[in-house]
Design an enzyme around this catalytic site. Structure first.
Site, PDB file in Angstrom:
ATOM      1  N   ASP A  35       0.853  -1.192   0.000  1.00 26.39           N
ATOM      2  CA  ASP A  35       0.000   0.000   0.000  1.00 26.39           C
ATOM      3  C   ASP A  35       0.891   1.246   0.000  1.00 26.39           C
ATOM      4  OD1 ASP A  35      -3.195   0.577   1.115  1.00 26.39           O
ATOM      5  OD2 ASP A  35      -1.751   2.227   1.112  1.00 26.39           O
ATOM      6  N   ILE A  36       0.514   2.220  -0.830  1.00 23.64           N
ATOM      7  CA  ILE A  36       1.337   3.416  -1.007  1.00 23.64           C
ATOM      8  C   ILE A  36       1.350   4.290   0.253  1.00 23.64           C
ATOM      9  CG2 ILE A  36      -0.418   5.015  -1.905  1.00 23.64           C
ATOM     10  CD1 ILE A  36       1.532   5.712  -4.154  1.00 23.64           C
ATOM     11  N   ASN A  91     -13.142  -2.999   2.360  1.00 23.84           N
ATOM     12  CA  ASN A  91     -14.100  -1.900   2.307  1.00 23.84           C
ATOM     13  C   ASN A  91     -14.847  -2.054   0.991  1.00 23.84           C
ATOM     14  OD1 ASN A  91     -13.029  -0.771   4.711  1.00 23.84           O
ATOM     15  ND2 ASN A  91     -11.394   0.202   3.532  1.00 23.84           N
ATOM     16  N   GLN A  98     -14.766   2.545   0.886  1.00 23.81           N
ATOM     17  CA  GLN A  98     -13.916   2.182  -0.257  1.00 23.81           C
ATOM     18  C   GLN A  98     -13.542   3.435  -1.048  1.00 23.81           C
ATOM     19  OE1 GLN A  98     -15.678  -0.724  -2.895  1.00 23.81           O
ATOM     20  NE2 GLN A  98     -13.772  -1.034  -4.037  1.00 23.81           N
ATOM     21  N   HIS A 104     -10.272  -5.035  -3.541  1.00 23.00           N
ATOM     22  CA  HIS A 104      -8.990  -5.399  -2.940  1.00 23.00           C
ATOM     23  C   HIS A 104      -9.189  -5.781  -1.479  1.00 23.00           C
ATOM     24  CE1 HIS A 104      -9.605  -1.047  -2.557  1.00 23.00           C
ATOM     25  NE2 HIS A 104      -9.035  -1.163  -1.361  1.00 23.00           N
ATOM     26  N   HIS A 106      -7.186  -5.644   2.173  1.00 26.48           N
ATOM     27  CA  HIS A 106      -6.057  -5.089   2.927  1.00 26.48           C
ATOM     28  C   HIS A 106      -5.530  -6.144   3.893  1.00 26.48           C
ATOM     29  CE1 HIS A 106      -6.791  -0.651   2.228  1.00 26.48           C
ATOM     30  NE2 HIS A 106      -7.999  -1.111   1.944  1.00 26.48           N
TER      31      HIS A 106
HETATM   32  P1  5GP Z   1      -9.831   1.527   0.177  1.00 28.36           P
HETATM   33  O1  5GP Z   1     -10.194   2.744   0.985  1.00 28.36           O
HETATM   34  O2  5GP Z   1     -10.335   1.627  -1.237  1.00 28.36           O
HETATM   35  O3  5GP Z   1     -10.180   0.243   0.851  1.00 28.36           O
HETATM   36  O4  5GP Z   1      -8.242   1.529   0.142  1.00 28.36           O
HETATM   37  C1  5GP Z   1      -7.486   2.015  -0.904  1.00 28.36           C
HETATM   38  C2  5GP Z   1      -6.021   1.845  -0.525  1.00 28.36           C
HETATM   39  O5  5GP Z   1      -5.267   1.982  -1.708  1.00 28.36           O
HETATM   40  C3  5GP Z   1      -5.524   2.908   0.477  1.00 28.36           C
HETATM   41  O6  5GP Z   1      -4.975   2.250   1.612  1.00 28.36           O
HETATM   42  C4  5GP Z   1      -4.469   3.668  -0.311  1.00 28.36           C
HETATM   43  O7  5GP Z   1      -3.355   4.041   0.460  1.00 28.36           O
HETATM   44  C5  5GP Z   1      -4.086   2.686  -1.412  1.00 28.36           C
HETATM   45  N1  5GP Z   1      -3.679   3.296  -2.662  1.00 28.36           N
HETATM   46  C6  5GP Z   1      -4.298   4.317  -3.321  1.00 28.36           C
HETATM   47  N2  5GP Z   1      -3.655   4.599  -4.478  1.00 28.36           N
HETATM   48  C7  5GP Z   1      -2.608   3.739  -4.547  1.00 28.36           C
HETATM   49  C8  5GP Z   1      -1.566   3.539  -5.521  1.00 28.36           C
HETATM   50  O8  5GP Z   1      -1.479   4.214  -6.528  1.00 28.36           O
HETATM   51  N3  5GP Z   1      -0.676   2.554  -5.266  1.00 28.36           N
HETATM   52  C9  5GP Z   1      -0.755   1.783  -4.132  1.00 28.36           C
HETATM   53  N4  5GP Z   1       0.191   0.847  -3.976  1.00 28.36           N
HETATM   54  N5  5GP Z   1      -1.710   1.939  -3.202  1.00 28.36           N
HETATM   55  C10 5GP Z   1      -2.639   2.908  -3.406  1.00 28.36           C
END
Ligand code: 5GP
Ligand code: ZN
Length: 159
Positions: A35-36, A91, A98, A104, A106
């Site tokens: 995760d970034i 999420n 989300q 995805h 986590h």
């Molecule tokens: P969500 O809120 O959709 O469950 O989580 C999205 C996750 O994707 C977040 O933890 C965020 O830090 C990660 N993320 C967003 N953009 C990127 C990206 O470009 N590369 C990577 N490796 N992670 C990302």
């Protein structure tokens, strides 16, 4: 392939090699990368290669495969991150938090005092009377048994 992917999708870019990512696992159907913006070092995202917006759209066998990958990676990530505990988080949908609409999972290594929280039980919720819990359970049992009204994962009507 998969569900609607007309919009720009950062995870599709990563899957297709057009976006930068630190990949830690790959197989025919899934990828995992760091995760970034990790909660803790070792925070991994497990994604299907095929685009699906959310859990609602992911075929069951693919969802199970991603969970299998999470089980495989979990102990390894805990070891590498020197962390005994972890959260597996999905999420699914905007109201559920989300942000990236390519499904995805986590995998988040946890440390005492790291400040991250998924506050359950939720302090804002009262504990309902047992009859209300029983009634909700009965409704679910009834839906599961009813072959006509049985909903599939992508046909849930929101009241
Ligand atoms: P969500 O809120 O959709 O469950 O989580 C999205 C996750 O994707 C977040 O933890 C965020 O830090 C990660 N993320 C967003 N953009 C990127 C990206 O470009 N590369 C990577 N490796 N992670 C990302
Ligand atoms: Zn995508």
């Amino acid at each position: 392939m998969g569900t609607s992917n007309t919009k720009h999708c950062i995870f599709c870019e990563i899957v297709h090699g057009a976006g930068e990512a630190s990949i830690c696992f790959e197989d025919a159907r899934a990828m995992a990368f760091m995760d970034i913006q990790p909660v803790n070092p070792g925070h991994v995202l497990i994604v299907p290669r095929e685009h699906h917006d959310s859990l609602n759209e992911v075929p069951e066998d693919l969802a199970l495969h991603l969970f299998h990958v999470a089980l495989k990676l979990g102990p390894v990530v805990r070891r590498v991150a020197r962390s005994s505990d972890l959260n597996l988080v999905v999420n699914s949908g905007e109201a559920a938090g989300q942000n990236v609409f390519h499904y995805h999972v986590h995998l988040i290594p946890r440390r005492l005092g790291d400040g991250f929280d998924i506050p359950l039980p939720f302090a804002g919720s009262p504990m309902p009377d047992r009859t209300l819990l029983d009634a909700m359970a009965a409704r679910i049992i009834s839906e599961l048994r009813d072959p006509v009204r049985r909903v599939t994962r992508d046909t849930v009507a929101v009241a």
